[in-house]
Design a protein around this motif. Structure first.
Motif, mmCIF file in Angstrom:
data_model
loop_
_atom_site.group_PDB
_atom_site.id
_atom_site.type_symbol
_atom_site.label_atom_id
_atom_site.label_comp_id
_atom_site.label_asym_id
_atom_site.label_seq_id
_atom_site.Cartn_x
_atom_site.Cartn_y
_atom_site.Cartn_z
ATOM 1 N N ILE A 36 11.680 -19.202 20.602
ATOM 2 C CA ILE A 36 11.354 -18.032 21.319
ATOM 3 C C ILE A 36 10.839 -18.497 22.774
ATOM 4 C CG2 ILE A 36 9.827 -16.123 21.521
ATOM 5 C CD1 ILE A 36 9.981 -16.005 18.414
ATOM 6 N N GLY A 86 9.870 -21.886 15.713
ATOM 7 C CA GLY A 86 9.404 -20.557 16.259
ATOM 8 C C GLY A 86 9.124 -20.900 17.794
ATOM 9 N N THR A 116 13.684 -15.121 14.896
ATOM 10 C CA THR A 116 13.513 -15.927 15.935
ATOM 11 C C THR A 116 14.723 -16.369 16.630
ATOM 12 O OG1 THR A 116 11.935 -17.216 14.941
ATOM 13 C CG2 THR A 116 13.165 -18.477 16.602
ATOM 14 N N MET A 128 4.765 -17.172 16.105
ATOM 15 C CA MET A 128 6.070 -17.236 14.988
ATOM 16 C C MET A 128 5.760 -18.724 14.348
ATOM 17 S SD MET A 128 8.730 -16.329 13.745
ATOM 18 C CE MET A 128 9.205 -14.846 14.454
ATOM 19 N N ILE A 167 7.367 -9.531 18.720
ATOM 20 C CA ILE A 167 6.693 -10.761 17.819
ATOM 21 C C ILE A 167 5.561 -10.287 17.407
ATOM 22 C CG2 ILE A 167 6.415 -13.188 17.597
ATOM 23 C CD1 ILE A 167 9.371 -12.528 17.955
ATOM 24 N N GLY A 205 5.843 -17.742 20.530
ATOM 25 C CA GLY A 205 6.231 -18.987 20.129
ATOM 26 C C GLY A 205 5.161 -19.558 19.231
ATOM 27 N N SER A 238 15.963 -13.105 18.320
ATOM 28 C CA SER A 238 14.955 -12.846 19.706
ATOM 29 C C SER A 238 15.499 -13.827 20.968
ATOM 30 C CB SER A 238 13.687 -13.194 19.387
ATOM 31 O OG SER A 238 12.826 -13.647 20.492
#
Length: 245
Positions: free
Chosen positions: A118, A115, A180, A80, A151, A77, A183
């Protein structure tokens, strides 16, 4: 004494996740990826140690998921978050200060925080996994370590496989937002995926696992870090084919 060995290995996963988080926050994404990979290594071997020593426990199960929330949930996370920040600030600044420290950055631009979807999806998946007694020899949805590898491969691709075309694609905010969402979906979808758990060394009983491992090795040798997204895609497609046929 031996009953504590798997839990100690799991705690090493926790430590790696904490270190990786620090590096990810500092935008040292290459080092963050290294410690995520090390944490996933410990994540694999804590389960193996528990099976070999026959000391599986409910505590170990809960601890394993808590460790994964950090290493395979929080860190991806943050990674991202950083990548989305780079896409906002007009270029990739791996290894430098966070985009929030850049002069002229709009502090009211909230896109990078997307992000953490995730992280939320990973935590939700792990909570479901602890309550699901069917995910023993296979998985339902993409395992969090596999998603984490997907990622964290992005900054590694920028470092080692980067080209103008690849960099433009990876640092496109729409690509990152789509990835994202994808995912988060893959983590919690109902798609059955095979597990890399060998009950024996027979090729007949483990043909798909052997084919997957050999193909993955060839991809890594020929494509380096660019291979990781293709390996994850191959994993999903081969599981789908196995399920259907």
């Amino acid at each position: 004494m031996q009953k504590h060995i798997p839990n100690f290995i799991t705690l090493l996963n926790v430590f790696c996740g904490c270190v990786a988080t620090v590096f990810a926050v500092l935008n040292k994404l290459e080092m963050a990826a290294l410690f995520v990979a090390l944490g996933i290594f410990f994540d694999f071997f804590d389960g193996l140690a528990a099976r070999v020593l026959d000391v599986k426990s409910e505590l170990g199960l809960q601890l394993d998921s808590l460790a994964d929330v950090i290493t395979s949930g929080l860190v991806p996370g943050v990674v991202m978050f950083q990548l989305l920040g780079m896409s906002q600030s007009g270029g990739w600044n791996l290894g430098k200060a966070s985009f929030l420290d850049e002069a002229g950055v709009d502090w009211f631009s909230y896109l990078p925080f997307f992000g953490f979807l995730i992280t939320m999806a990973s935590a939700y998946r792990l909570a479901k996994f602890n309550l699901d007694e069917n995910q023993v020899s296979s998985f339902i949805g993409l395992p969090t370590p596999a998603n984490a590898l997907l990622i964290i491969s992005l900054p590694l691709i920028l470092f080692y496989n980067g080209s103008d075309t690849i960099n433009t694609i990876i640092l496109n905010p729409w690509f990152l937002v789509l990835l994202t969402v994808l995912s988060a979906y893959l983590l919690n979808c109902s798609l059955p995926l095979f597990a890399l758990k060998f009950k024996n060394l027979s090729f007949k009983d483990n043909a798909l696992r052997y084919i997957f491992l050999i193909t993955s090795l060839v991809m890594v040798v020929t494509m380096k870090f660019l291979a990781i997204p293709f390996i994850i895609l191959f994993y999903i497609l081969s599981s789908f084919v196995q399920e259907k046929f």
